[in-house]
Design an enzyme around this catalytic site. Structure first.
Site, PDB file in Angstrom:
ATOM      1  N   ARG A  67     -68.592  69.663 -34.452  1.00 54.33           N
ATOM      2  CA  ARG A  67     -69.462  70.768 -34.863  1.00 54.33           C
ATOM      3  C   ARG A  67     -69.409  70.984 -36.377  1.00 54.33           C
ATOM      4  O   ARG A  67     -70.384  71.439 -36.976  1.00 54.33           O
ATOM      5  CB  ARG A  67     -69.087  72.042 -34.110  1.00 54.33           C
ATOM      6  CG  ARG A  67     -67.712  72.591 -34.415  1.00 54.33           C
ATOM      7  CD  ARG A  67     -67.181  73.493 -33.317  1.00 54.33           C
ATOM      8  NE  ARG A  67     -66.899  72.735 -32.107  1.00 54.33           N
ATOM      9  CZ  ARG A  67     -66.473  73.276 -30.977  1.00 54.33           C
ATOM     10  NH1 ARG A  67     -66.263  74.574 -30.907  1.00 54.33           N
ATOM     11  NH2 ARG A  67     -66.241  72.522 -29.920  1.00 54.33           N
ATOM     12  N   LYS A 108     -55.176  64.159 -29.220  1.00 53.87           N
ATOM     13  CA  LYS A 108     -55.560  63.947 -27.832  1.00 53.87           C
ATOM     14  C   LYS A 108     -54.452  63.198 -27.093  1.00 53.87           C
ATOM     15  O   LYS A 108     -53.595  62.556 -27.707  1.00 53.87           O
ATOM     16  CB  LYS A 108     -56.844  63.102 -27.757  1.00 53.87           C
ATOM     17  CG  LYS A 108     -58.094  63.753 -28.310  1.00 53.87           C
ATOM     18  CD  LYS A 108     -59.269  62.793 -28.200  1.00 53.87           C
ATOM     19  CE  LYS A 108     -60.543  63.378 -28.791  1.00 53.87           C
ATOM     20  NZ  LYS A 108     -61.092  64.473 -27.978  1.00 53.87           N
TER      21      LYS A 108
END
Length: 260
Positions: free
Chosen positions: A121, A47
């Site tokens: 996920r 990020k």
């Protein structure tokens, strides 16, 4: 879970909690799953600096689930409840899962990892699969900061996805009563087509489309036939106006528990 944590010096953990308020009954009335990425750097899909500022809050789903179980025990709710939280750090390292790696999930399904920052996920899918395999529970709700709908609803609504109409109505009603509102969103087979892999059972992001909702389609691949399931994305509601944890979801889940 292990694939996400490979780049961290801290081991991953899967924590299981249960409250048996009705010990004469064997089955569980409700199962809860929480995403607990205790810090999310993005892994090798690193990020930006600004994107990491709030990433110690990527465990908000797990925190909500743990708090909800504690409240249920303190209230001595006469229902059987089971919860699983998957706890990891997603860090970049020489051992980290690489882009293009194929990993085997707890369920046995293989996953092509095309973005190391689509890690939540993966751990939620493992927790869902573990719960369905090891506990007799027909209704499961998971909470996670997957970022599916935060840009759409901001800090007003959480996004709700479900495969069962009655569970959907129960959750929306609980949200109205608790003040933690939900907005029901569609699930569609077309989203599942976007995450079809040529080299594994499934890939962890869609390619060629920008549909972030495919994170829910990914989770749906791990839901067994007959399981009533709902996913709540709380990304836009994890913080209050002062930038501290809002505790969103605890009152909502408590209303659900009391109404079972």
């Amino acid at each position: 879970v292990e694939a996400v944590a490979k780049g961290s010096s801290n081991l991953p953990y899967v924590v299981i909690m249960s409250w048996r308020g009705n010990p004469e009954k064997n089955d569980y009335d409700l199962g809860l799953v929480g995403k607990g990425v205790c810090f999310d750097s993005g892994g090798l899909s690193l990020k930006s600096g600004g994107g990491m500022v709030e990433m110690k809050m990527d465990m908000t789903g797990a925190a909500c689930v743990v708090a909800s179980m504690k409240v249920a025990a303190l209230q001595r709710i006469k229902k059987n409840l089971v919860a699983i939280v998957a706890l990891v750090e997603n860090m970049p390292d020489g051992n980290a899962t690489k882009i293009g790696d194929i990993v085997t999930s707890y369920s046995g399904k293989t996953v092509e990892v095309l973005n190391a920052d689509a890690e939540g996920r993966l751990i939620v899918a493992d927790a869902l699969a573990y719960m369905q395999k090891n506990f007799k529970v027909s209704k499961i709700v998971d909470l996670a900061t997957l970022g599916t709908v935060s840009a759409m609803f901001g800090n007003v609504y959480a996004g709700l996805f479900s495969n069962d109409e009655k569970l959907t109505k129960t959750l929306i009603a609980a949200g109205e009563k608790s003040g933690e509102k939900l907005w029901h969103l569609p699930m569609n087979e077309d989203y599942e087509k976007m995450i079809k892999s040529d080299v594994a059972d499934i890939k962890n992001i869609s390619t060629g489309q920008s549909a972030r909702v495919t994170s829910v389609a990914f989770l749906n691949k791990f839901i067994e036939k007959g399981t009533k399931w709902a996913h709540i994305d709380i990304s836009g509601l994890r913080l209050d106006k002062s930038g501290l944890s809002s505790g969103y979801g605890v009152k909502l889940l408590n209303e659900v528990m009391k109404g079972l």
